[in-house]
Motif scaffolding. Structure first.
Motif, PDB file in Angstrom:
ATOM      1  N   SER A  50       0.846  -1.181   0.000  1.00 29.09           N
ATOM      2  CA  SER A  50       0.000   0.000   0.000  1.00 29.09           C
ATOM      3  C   SER A  50       0.885   1.235   0.000  1.00 29.09           C
ATOM      4  O   SER A  50       2.092   1.148   0.177  1.00 29.09           O
ATOM      5  CB  SER A  50      -0.938   0.000   1.207  1.00 29.09           C
ATOM      6  N   SER A  51       0.280   2.361  -0.188  1.00 33.53           N
ATOM      7  CA  SER A  51       1.020   3.610  -0.215  1.00 33.53           C
ATOM      8  C   SER A  51       0.205   4.672   0.506  1.00 33.53           C
ATOM      9  O   SER A  51      -1.010   4.738   0.362  1.00 33.53           O
ATOM     10  CB  SER A  51       1.254   4.033  -1.663  1.00 33.53           C
ATOM     11  N   ALA A  52       0.887   5.488   1.283  1.00 37.52           N
ATOM     12  CA  ALA A  52       0.203   6.556   2.013  1.00 37.52           C
ATOM     13  C   ALA A  52      -0.375   7.572   1.041  1.00 37.52           C
ATOM     14  O   ALA A  52       0.260   7.938   0.054  1.00 37.52           O
ATOM     15  CB  ALA A  52       1.177   7.239   2.965  1.00 37.52           C
ATOM     16  N   GLU A  53      -1.598   8.024   1.324  1.00 33.67           N
ATOM     17  CA  GLU A  53      -2.227   9.052   0.493  1.00 33.67           C
ATOM     18  C   GLU A  53      -1.701  10.430   0.848  1.00 33.67           C
ATOM     19  O   GLU A  53      -1.499  11.261  -0.011  1.00 33.67           O
ATOM     20  CB  GLU A  53      -3.737   9.037   0.699  1.00 33.67           C
ATOM     21  N   ILE A  54      -1.501  10.657   2.135  1.00 35.78           N
ATOM     22  CA  ILE A  54      -1.084  11.969   2.631  1.00 35.78           C
ATOM     23  C   ILE A  54       0.037  11.761   3.632  1.00 35.78           C
ATOM     24  O   ILE A  54      -0.050  10.898   4.498  1.00 35.78           O
ATOM     25  CB  ILE A  54      -2.246  12.706   3.317  1.00 35.78           C
ATOM     26  N   ILE A  55       1.098  12.547   3.518  1.00 40.33           N
ATOM     27  CA  ILE A  55       2.201  12.506   4.486  1.00 40.33           C
ATOM     28  C   ILE A  55       2.465  13.931   4.933  1.00 40.33           C
ATOM     29  O   ILE A  55       2.516  14.850   4.127  1.00 40.33           O
ATOM     30  CB  ILE A  55       3.474  11.917   3.859  1.00 40.33           C
ATOM     31  N   SER A  56       2.628  14.104   6.244  1.00 38.35           N
ATOM     32  CA  SER A  56       2.930  15.410   6.791  1.00 38.35           C
ATOM     33  C   SER A  56       3.979  15.250   7.877  1.00 38.35           C
ATOM     34  O   SER A  56       4.225  14.152   8.357  1.00 38.35           O
ATOM     35  CB  SER A  56       1.664  16.051   7.371  1.00 38.35           C
TER      36      SER A  56
END
Length: 76
Positions: free
Chosen positions: A4-10
């Motif tokens: 899977s892959s993160a949609e949002i990273i902060s």
């Protein structure tokens, strides 16, 4: 295991914690670049993707980044 892959990273204001959305919400301590540590996950019920951030289609939640506590439950 499915990838899977993160949609949002902060990143936190102090630059020491990454927060990413991958259902559940995840946090990683990046204080030491060569020794990053997972800080755990926060399950959020009823999460759905929205067309844009100005019209969310699901719940809008806030969390205390150092503890993962629900900000709505934190008293001043």
């Amino acid at each position: 295991m499915a990838e899977s892959s993160a949609e949002i990273i902060s990143v936190s204001d102090d630059g020491m914690t990454l927060v990413y959305s991958d259902s559940p919400l995840g946090m990683i301590d990046i204080t030491e670049q060569n020794a990053t540590k997972p800080m755990g996950n926060i399950a959020i019920a009823g999460v759905s993707a929205s067309e844009n951030y100005t019209a969310p289609s699901g719940p809008l939640k806030a969390f205390e980044i150092t503890t993962g506590a629900d900000a709505d439950a934190i008293s001043a």
